[in-house]
Design a protein around this motif. Structure first.
Motif, PDB file in Angstrom:
ATOM      1  N   GLU A  65     116.967  86.133  95.298  1.00  0.00           N
ATOM      2  CA  GLU A  65     115.646  87.046  94.887  1.00  0.00           C
ATOM      3  C   GLU A  65     114.428  86.200  95.214  1.00  0.00           C
ATOM      4  O   GLU A  65     113.352  86.680  95.162  1.00  0.00           O
ATOM      5  N   LYS A  66     114.619  85.002  95.766  1.00  0.00           N
ATOM      6  CA  LYS A  66     113.664  83.983  96.101  1.00  0.00           C
ATOM      7  C   LYS A  66     112.625  83.767  94.742  1.00  0.00           C
ATOM      8  O   LYS A  66     111.434  83.641  94.971  1.00  0.00           O
ATOM      9  N   ARG A  67     113.184  83.698  93.723  1.00  0.00           N
ATOM     10  CA  ARG A  67     112.508  83.425  92.381  1.00  0.00           C
ATOM     11  C   ARG A  67     112.267  81.885  92.464  1.00  0.00           C
ATOM     12  O   ARG A  67     113.282  81.319  92.041  1.00  0.00           O
ATOM     13  N   ILE A  68     111.353  81.356  92.643  1.00  0.00           N
ATOM     14  CA  ILE A  68     111.294  79.744  92.951  1.00  0.00           C
ATOM     15  C   ILE A  68     111.274  79.207  91.640  1.00  0.00           C
ATOM     16  O   ILE A  68     112.269  78.110  91.582  1.00  0.00           O
ATOM     17  N   ILE A  69     110.756  79.264  90.565  1.00  0.00           N
ATOM     18  CA  ILE A  69     110.889  78.571  89.276  1.00  0.00           C
ATOM     19  C   ILE A  69     112.307  78.551  88.563  1.00  0.00           C
ATOM     20  O   ILE A  69     112.897  77.809  88.542  1.00  0.00           O
ATOM     21  N   LYS A  73     115.081  75.716  88.300  1.00  0.00           N
ATOM     22  CA  LYS A  73     115.874  75.335  87.209  1.00  0.00           C
ATOM     23  C   LYS A  73     116.963  75.401  87.472  1.00  0.00           C
ATOM     24  O   LYS A  73     117.877  74.585  86.914  1.00  0.00           O
ATOM     25  N   GLU A  74     117.837  76.346  87.967  1.00  0.00           N
ATOM     26  CA  GLU A  74     119.181  76.221  88.471  1.00  0.00           C
ATOM     27  C   GLU A  74     119.508  74.941  89.318  1.00  0.00           C
ATOM     28  O   GLU A  74     120.622  74.343  88.875  1.00  0.00           O
ATOM     29  N   VAL A  75     118.883  74.618  89.932  1.00  0.00           N
ATOM     30  CA  VAL A  75     119.290  73.259  90.977  1.00  0.00           C
ATOM     31  C   VAL A  75     119.214  72.213  89.915  1.00  0.00           C
ATOM     32  O   VAL A  75     120.108  71.425  89.768  1.00  0.00           O
TER      33      VAL A  75
END
Length: 120
Positions: A65-69, A73-75
């Protein structure tokens, strides 16, 4: 021995993997197996009769979904949980992203698809 298993796919694919994990547990009888999988599969741990000791869930949906923040956080969560914690990493996927992840796992023994990073 601490073993990281990488398998994102659906629940059925992970259930089919359990027979292989049983063989891993027999070979390394004191092993502690952690499964890195999509967050949709995180509840499978209760169905594995102790074959899988821990789950590292990854919300891959936020990347799609290209949710950057949320992706950052996942990375961060992912690298915090895979770095310097495992003796062995077995990658049961054939994705470029899982090949990259298995490269960054600081395990002495790495098995499975690592095709993109074999020359580094």
């Amino acid at each position: 021995m601490k073993i990281l298993i990488i398998r994102y796919s659906g629940l059925g694919d992970i259930v089919m993997l359990l027979q292989t994990l049983e063989k891993v547990k027999i070979k390394y009888n004191t092993s502690n197996i952690t499964l890195l999988t999509d967050s949709a599969n995180k509840d499978i741990i209760h169905l594995t009769n102790g074959l899988i000791n821990n789950i590292i869930p990854l919300n891959r949906k936020c990347f799609k979904e290209k949710r950057i923040i949320a992706s950052l956080k996942e990375v961060y969560y992912l690298f915090k949980n895979i770095r310097k914690r495992f003796d062995m990493c077995i990658n049961f996927q054939n994705f470029g992203e899982t090949a990259a992840l298995s490269y960054f796992v600081n395990a002495k023994i790495k098995l499975g698809a690592q095709r993109l990073f074999k020359n580094l």
